[in-house]
Design an enzyme around this catalytic site. Structure first.
Site, PDB file in Angstrom:
ATOM      1  CG  ASP A 127     -14.493   7.869 -29.933  1.00 50.82           C
ATOM      2  OD1 ASP A 127     -14.656   6.884 -29.182  1.00 50.82           O
ATOM      3  OD2 ASP A 127     -15.278   8.153 -30.862  1.00 50.82           O
ATOM      4  CG  ASP A 174     -14.305   3.821 -27.436  1.00 51.48           C
ATOM      5  OD1 ASP A 174     -13.255   4.472 -27.305  1.00 51.48           O
ATOM      6  OD2 ASP A 174     -15.220   4.185 -28.198  1.00 51.48           O
ATOM      7  CG  ASP A 204     -12.973   4.935 -31.955  1.00 56.26           C
ATOM      8  OD1 ASP A 204     -13.427   4.779 -30.806  1.00 56.26           O
ATOM      9  OD2 ASP A 204     -13.459   5.743 -32.773  1.00 56.26           O
ATOM     10  CB  SER A 215     -16.672   3.319 -32.036  1.00 49.46           C
ATOM     11  OG  SER A 215     -16.602   4.009 -30.825  1.00 49.46           O
TER      12      SER A 215
END
Length: 451
Positions: A249, A245, A247, A108
């Site tokens: 999400d 960010d 990833d 992440s």
């Protein structure tokens, strides 16, 4: 310590998180998720289980995703390798392809040396704690070791990005024509798909942070470093900046003047818009206890109830699933729109936010003004008994501050789940007032709960 944390298994790649662990974790996952009614039905029909595997672009993801795929295939699971795509795209593809489960290799917003393994159940939902515990126990048990035609196959998921983009575009209530968007992709998983999607939706797009080399993910860019995006938006005279960010999400935003619009403000804008078109289930927004007091006030003014949960998007998701609610999220930019996604989706959130600008013909600053952000001061008190927050003296001081602040502020004490630490959070009409109360309460906690 348990292997699974609040968002899968995460740690230093080749430290805690080795190729061997990834392989064995995948094999244990195949054992546990290969059980149940639907899995047994597939086996009875002579079909193997299928899993989607994807990753963000950090360099360690190459060997970790390969290890995951190997572990699954060696257990008789067919693997669809989706390559580098966002975490929410992985969740969507599991459901869209009717796969049995999926694995996302990503850390992440963490720096490049870290990595993580997130496991999604059938339908693209996060695993409950009890299932993660079963997988952890299965690491010590027997593995599935089919031979010959029984082993799984690893194939490229050729149209993974296209499916996801079409899904995002199909969700939009309004096109983005005439709006200049600066996208910060954090040198992460959004780099290959977010610019294309915003352009297809009609926006004029300028892209930064979209040159991943495996080592620069989240490095000075993205949702944790908004100053770069703010500077670009102001310099280019753009209408809005959207930051993801690593990833993708999460979504945070910047208005035309370079002011940050956080997850609370984004949820406020979307909640009011969704209520207007009858899409906000039970006129309820799900948010954590850390969401700003200003969000509660704004929602009250618009006839929207705020249902509070513990901190963490998994708790927001649990509450949304239990009540069937359609919108929830966190101040950090994890926003969940359950009509279109089973997890936080930064691209989906950003698209719908900009769509509201286009639909209403308003600037982001004008939209965000529906919520007044109260100054929020957070003090971490370390080296204290985190189980002692119910101490009589501590609670008496909390009550005194709460009474003094009245309707113009609030106090929250939270014990860390893993460290000898208590977090003191105070909101007030001014930062000076919030700081004074937070510092005083922190001192009381330090004195009363010192180890």
């Amino acid at each position: 310590m348990p292997l699974f944390g609040t968002d899968g298994v995460r740690g230093l790649a080749n430290g805690l998180l080795t190729a061997e662990l990834a392989l064995h974790l995948a094999q244990a996952t195949a054992v546990v998720l290969g059980q149940g009614r639907s899995a047994e039905a597939r086996k009875a029909e002579g079909r193997r289980l299928t899993a989607v595997v994807a990753r963000d672009p950090r360099v360690s993801g190459e060997f970790l995703a390969a290890a995951v795929a190997a572990g699954l295939a060696s257990s008789g699971v067919d693997v669809l390798d989706a390559g580098v795509i966002p975490t929410p795209a992985t969740a969507f593809l599991i459901a869209d392809h009717d796969a049995d489960f999926g694995v996302m290799v990503s850390a992440s917003h963490n720096p490049a040396p870290d990595n993580g393994i997130k496991i999604f159940a059938r339908g693209g939902t996060k695993l409950p704690d009890i299932v993660e515990q079963r997988i952890e126990r299965a690491l010590e048990g027997e593995r599935l070791q089919p031979t010959g035609a029984g082993v799984g196959r690893i194939r490229r998921f050729a149209d993974a990005e296209d499916r996801y983009v079409l899904h995002l575009l199909g969700s939009l209530p309004h096109r983005l024509d005439g709006i200049h968007v600066v996208l910060d992709c954090a040198h992460g998983a959004a780099a290959g798909v977010s610019p294309e999607t915003f352009k297809d939706a009609g926006a004029q797009v300028t892209v930064i942070g979209a040159d991943p080399d495996g080592l620069n993910i989240n490095d000075g860019v993205g949702s944790t470093h908004l100053d770069v995006l703010a500077e670009a938006v102001v310099r280019l005279g753009a209408d809005v900046g959207i930051a993801h960010d690593g990833d993708a999400d999460r979504c945070l935003a910047v208005d035309a003047q370079g002011n940050v619009v956080d997850g609370d403000q984004i949820m406020a804008i979307l909640a009011v818009a969704m209520k207007e078109r009858g899409a906000l289930v039970d006129d309820t927004l799900v948010a954590t206890v850390m969401s700003n007091l200003g969000l509660h006030r704004a929602m009250q003014e618009h006839g929207i109830r705020v249902l509070q949960t513990a901190v963490g998007d998994r708790y927001v998701l649990e509450a949304m699933n239990e009540g069937g609610y359609s919108l929830g999220g966190e101040q950090s930019g994890h926003v969940i729109m359950s009509e279109f996604a089973t997890t936080g989706d930064g691209l989906l959130t950003g698209l719908h936010l900009v769509a509201e600008m286009a639909r209403q013909g308003k600037t982001l600053g004008e939209l965000a003004s529906l919520m007044t952000v109260y100054p929020q001061v957070l003090v971490n008190v370390r080296g204290v008994d985190r189980d002692g927050v119910a101490d009589e003296v501590v609670q008496r001081e909390v009550a005194a501050s709460t009474a003094e602040l009245g309707d113009s502020g609030r106090v929250l004490l939270r014990a860390s789940g893993t460290e000898p630490l208590v977090r003191v959070m105070v909101e007030a009409a001014s930062e000076d007032v919030a700081r004074a109360h937070a510092d005083r309460l922190a001192e009381v906690v330090r004195e009363r709960l010192a180890l």
